[in-house]
Design a protein around this motif. Structure first.
Motif, PDB file in Angstrom:
ATOM      1  N   ARG A  73      31.929  97.187 106.642  1.00 17.76           N
ATOM      2  CA  ARG A  73      31.503  97.772 105.373  1.00 17.76           C
ATOM      3  C   ARG A  73      32.625  98.626 104.783  1.00 17.76           C
ATOM      4  O   ARG A  73      33.219  99.450 105.485  1.00 17.76           O
ATOM      5  N   ILE A  74      32.870  98.434 103.506  1.00 16.89           N
ATOM      6  CA  ILE A  74      33.924  99.185 102.825  1.00 16.89           C
ATOM      7  C   ILE A  74      33.615 100.681 102.830  1.00 16.89           C
ATOM      8  O   ILE A  74      34.513 101.515 102.978  1.00 16.89           O
ATOM      9  N   ALA A  75      32.319 101.024 102.709  1.00 14.47           N
ATOM     10  CA  ALA A  75      31.928 102.438 102.692  1.00 14.47           C
ATOM     11  C   ALA A  75      32.331 103.139 103.982  1.00 14.47           C
ATOM     12  O   ALA A  75      32.727 104.310 103.965  1.00 14.47           O
ATOM     13  N   GLU A  76      32.249 102.429 105.114  1.00 11.98           N
ATOM     14  CA  GLU A  76      32.630 103.025 106.392  1.00 11.98           C
ATOM     15  C   GLU A  76      34.141 103.212 106.475  1.00 11.98           C
ATOM     16  O   GLU A  76      34.629 104.216 107.007  1.00 11.98           O
ATOM     17  N   LEU A  77      34.877 102.244 105.940  1.00 11.02           N
ATOM     18  CA  LEU A  77      36.343 102.387 105.892  1.00 11.02           C
ATOM     19  C   LEU A  77      36.744 103.591 105.053  1.00 11.02           C
ATOM     20  O   LEU A  77      37.666 104.338 105.401  1.00 11.02           O
ATOM     21  N   GLU A  78      36.052 103.779 103.922  1.00 11.05           N
ATOM     22  CA  GLU A  78      36.396 104.867 103.008  1.00 11.05           C
ATOM     23  C   GLU A  78      36.159 106.231 103.638  1.00 11.05           C
ATOM     24  O   GLU A  78      36.907 107.174 103.377  1.00 11.05           O
ATOM     25  N   ILE A  79      35.138 106.354 104.470  1.00 13.12           N
ATOM     26  CA  ILE A  79      34.891 107.634 105.140  1.00 13.12           C
ATOM     27  C   ILE A  79      35.993 107.924 106.157  1.00 13.12           C
ATOM     28  O   ILE A  79      36.439 109.071 106.320  1.00 13.12           O
ATOM     29  N   VAL A  80      36.455 106.883 106.854  1.00 14.23           N
ATOM     30  CA  VAL A  80      37.486 107.062 107.879  1.00 14.23           C
ATOM     31  C   VAL A  80      38.860 107.320 107.267  1.00 14.23           C
ATOM     32  O   VAL A  80      39.584 108.236 107.684  1.00 14.23           O
ATOM     33  N   LEU A  81      39.226 106.527 106.249  1.00 18.34           N
ATOM     34  CA  LEU A  81      40.586 106.571 105.705  1.00 18.34           C
ATOM     35  C   LEU A  81      40.705 107.254 104.356  1.00 18.34           C
ATOM     36  O   LEU A  81      41.827 107.593 103.936  1.00 18.34           O
ATOM     37  N   GLY A  82      39.575 107.427 103.671  1.00 18.74           N
ATOM     38  CA  GLY A  82      39.613 107.998 102.331  1.00 18.74           C
ATOM     39  C   GLY A  82      39.471 106.902 101.285  1.00 18.74           C
ATOM     40  O   GLY A  82      40.081 105.828 101.421  1.00 18.74           O
ATOM     41  N   PRO A  83      38.693 107.136 100.235  1.00 23.64           N
ATOM     42  CA  PRO A  83      38.436 106.107  99.212  1.00 23.64           C
ATOM     43  C   PRO A  83      39.702 105.581  98.537  1.00 23.64           C
ATOM     44  O   PRO A  83      39.837 104.382  98.306  1.00 23.64           O
ATOM     45  N   SER A  84      40.643 106.469  98.206  1.00 26.44           N
ATOM     46  CA  SER A  84      41.834 106.041  97.468  1.00 26.44           C
ATOM     47  C   SER A  84      42.689 105.083  98.287  1.00 26.44           C
ATOM     48  O   SER A  84      43.209 104.081  97.761  1.00 26.44           O
ATOM     49  N   VAL A  85      42.841 105.374  99.595  1.00 28.89           N
ATOM     50  CA  VAL A  85      43.650 104.509 100.469  1.00 28.89           C
ATOM     51  C   VAL A  85      43.034 103.124 100.563  1.00 28.89           C
ATOM     52  O   VAL A  85      43.723 102.099 100.453  1.00 28.89           O
ATOM     53  N   VAL A  86      41.716 103.073 100.762  1.00 26.76           N
ATOM     54  CA  VAL A  86      41.026 101.789 100.925  1.00 26.76           C
ATOM     55  C   VAL A  86      41.063 100.983  99.633  1.00 26.76           C
ATOM     56  O   VAL A  86      41.363  99.775  99.647  1.00 26.76           O
ATOM     57  N   LYS A  87      40.775 101.616  98.514  1.00 30.24           N
ATOM     58  CA  LYS A  87      40.762 100.898  97.234  1.00 30.24           C
ATOM     59  C   LYS A  87      42.143 100.336  96.899  1.00 30.24           C
ATOM     60  O   LYS A  87      42.273  99.212  96.396  1.00 30.24           O
ATOM     61  N   ARG A  88      43.192 101.122  97.183  1.00 30.08           N
ATOM     62  CA  ARG A  88      44.547 100.660  96.900  1.00 30.08           C
ATOM     63  C   ARG A  88      44.899  99.444  97.770  1.00 30.08           C
ATOM     64  O   ARG A  88      45.470  98.465  97.283  1.00 30.08           O
ATOM     65  N   ALA A  89      44.533  99.514  99.041  1.00 31.38           N
ATOM     66  CA  ALA A  89      44.833  98.399  99.954  1.00 31.38           C
ATOM     67  C   ALA A  89      44.023  97.156  99.596  1.00 31.38           C
ATOM     68  O   ALA A  89      44.541  96.031  99.644  1.00 31.38           O
ATOM     69  N   MET A  90      42.758  97.357  99.217  1.00 31.87           N
ATOM     70  CA  MET A  90      41.896  96.227  98.884  1.00 31.87           C
ATOM     71  C   MET A  90      42.384  95.474  97.646  1.00 31.87           C
ATOM     72  O   MET A  90      42.101  94.289  97.479  1.00 31.87           O
ATOM     73  N   ALA A  91      43.087  96.160  96.787  1.00 33.22           N
ATOM     74  CA  ALA A  91      43.560  95.531  95.544  1.00 33.22           C
ATOM     75  C   ALA A  91      44.836  94.727  95.757  1.00 33.22           C
ATOM     76  O   ALA A  91      45.252  93.976  94.858  1.00 33.22           O
TER      77      ALA A  91
END
Length: 397
Positions: free
Chosen positions: A90-108
């Motif tokens: 789940r992306i939401a779980e990744l965002e809690i661990v790494l931070g929303p900005s890091v995950v969104k940037r990598a996902m793009a």
């Protein structure tokens, strides 16, 4: 190269696609590896796996490592955490661990599309299981423990009251070295799995909990739950083994009541194993201990089980005696009759007397206004119990 002649079974095709996708280079490498190492065998549907435990081939591992080295560092950092969350994450779980900005940037980034597929509801799936395994297995132990700890903390915040995630919390806490937390989660995971008839998960979680606890009473209860799960999936030898461990521990600490309950279950398991004589012997001990405790309910349960065992042995007079005793103990314990009992044999249907019906009914009264238990004996098998809902008390015929 290695040449494999013959069709592949559907199971083998699914395994290959799950592990390496449809990349021809990886498929060829994996097929040669499986064949050369003896992991394949001929089946009715073509080649099939001889075992489900297949380690990562070195050739493919080297290819994947070379490929992973070319990924963007931010994507790889996210992938390392995602790999520990499982094939789906789940992306939401990744965002809690790494931070929303890091995950969104990598996902793009385009590299992210090479590793996983976006699903619905914020869930992604790795394209190839071997890629996920390689990413997971190439991380340092200290880094793994730290990441598992962060994931456990994230899950505790995101889904604190979701019992379906107790097993995940237990696994990550264990991998992080947080034994106390893991032990509690494994216990809860086992209870939740058993309640929801996920017996395989109940078995796995119970075993992990047993390994972690030093409390003998907790071990006894866990072994009892483990035996029940094994019994439900027909793993009778494993159920017997778990019960023997529990009985031994209950004897050591002097938990006589618990020992009686476990011996009665062991007698029942022996009957399912076709070992009714051994069942009678176990139940003799259970009955003697229950008499010493003067516990009507435990005694009635053991007597009924022994009645079944004697019936299976063809000793019908002794079976009758045990049912009569069970009736008396049930009535002495204030039981409420609510069971019908019948058994077919030779195509004819017979009814046991009303008193015998009450003997079976009384030894464990159902909760008020909730359920009536109907017992059937499919000769020569043992009795089976099913539950049906009712709105008012049932009148026994």
């Amino acid at each position: 190269g290695t040449e494999i002649n013959g069709p592949a079974s559907g199971e083998l095709v699914s395994f290959v696609i799950h592990r390496v996708g449809t990349n021809p280079l990886y498929v060829k490498e994996l097929a040669a590896y499986l064949f050369g190492r003896g992991f394949l065998r001929r089946g009715d549907g073509g080649y099939e796996l001889a075992t489900s435990d297949v380690p990562l081939p070195e050739g493919i591992s080297s290819l994947l490592l070379t490929r992973l080295d070319t990924l963007d560092p931010e994507v790889l950092a996210v992938a390392r955490v995602a790999a520990l969350l499982g094939s789906e994450f789940r992306i939401a779980e990744l965002e809690i661990v790494l931070g929303p900005s890091v995950v969104k940037r990598a996902m793009a980034m385009p590299d992210a599309r090479l590793l996983w597929i976006d699903g619905t509801g914020g869930v992604c799936r790795f394209r190839q299981e071997l890629v996920r395994e390689t990413i997971q297995n190439t991380q340092f132990e200290t880094s793994l423990a730290s990441t598992h700890a962060r994931i456990a903390e994230a899950l505790a915040k995101l889904v604190p009251d979701d019992p379906s995630r107790y097993a995940d919390l237990a696994d990550h806490s264990d991998a992080a070295g947080r034994i106390e937390e893991a032990r509690g989660y494994f216990k809860q995971a086992a209870e939740y799995a058993a309640t929801n008839f996920n017996n395989e998960k109940a078995i796995e979680s119970s075993r992990r909990f047993i390994e972690m606890t030093n409390d003998r009473r907790e071990k006894i209860d866990a072994y009892g739950a483990l035996a029940e799960a094994h019994n439900l999936v027909g793993q009778l030898e494993e159920a017997e083994e778990a019960l023997i461990f529990a009985i031994g521990l209950s004897t050591v600490i002097g938990a006589i009541k618990r020992r009686v309950e476990l011996l009665t279950k062991l007698g029942s398991v022996h009957q399912r194993q076709g070992m009714s004589r051994e069942g009678v012997e176990a139940l003799d001990i259970s009955i003697a201990l229950a008499r010493r405790l003067r516990d009507h309910r435990l005694l009635a349960e053991a007597l009924v089980e022994q009645g079944r065992a004697y019936w299976s042995l063809g000793q019908f007079d002794r079976s009758s005696e045990r049912l009569d005793e069970a009736l008396q103990e049930a009535l002495n314990g204030g039981g409420q009759p609510s069971i019908k009992f019948r058994f077919p044999t030779g195509g004819q249907r017979f009814k046991i007397s009303h008193e015998r019906i009450k003997a079976l009914a009384c030894f464990r009264p159902p909760p008020p206004n909730r359920a009536t238990i109907v017992a059937r004996l499919n000769f020569p098998r043992s009795w089976h119990f099913t539950t049906i809902k009712r709105k008012r008390p049932m009148v026994n015929a």
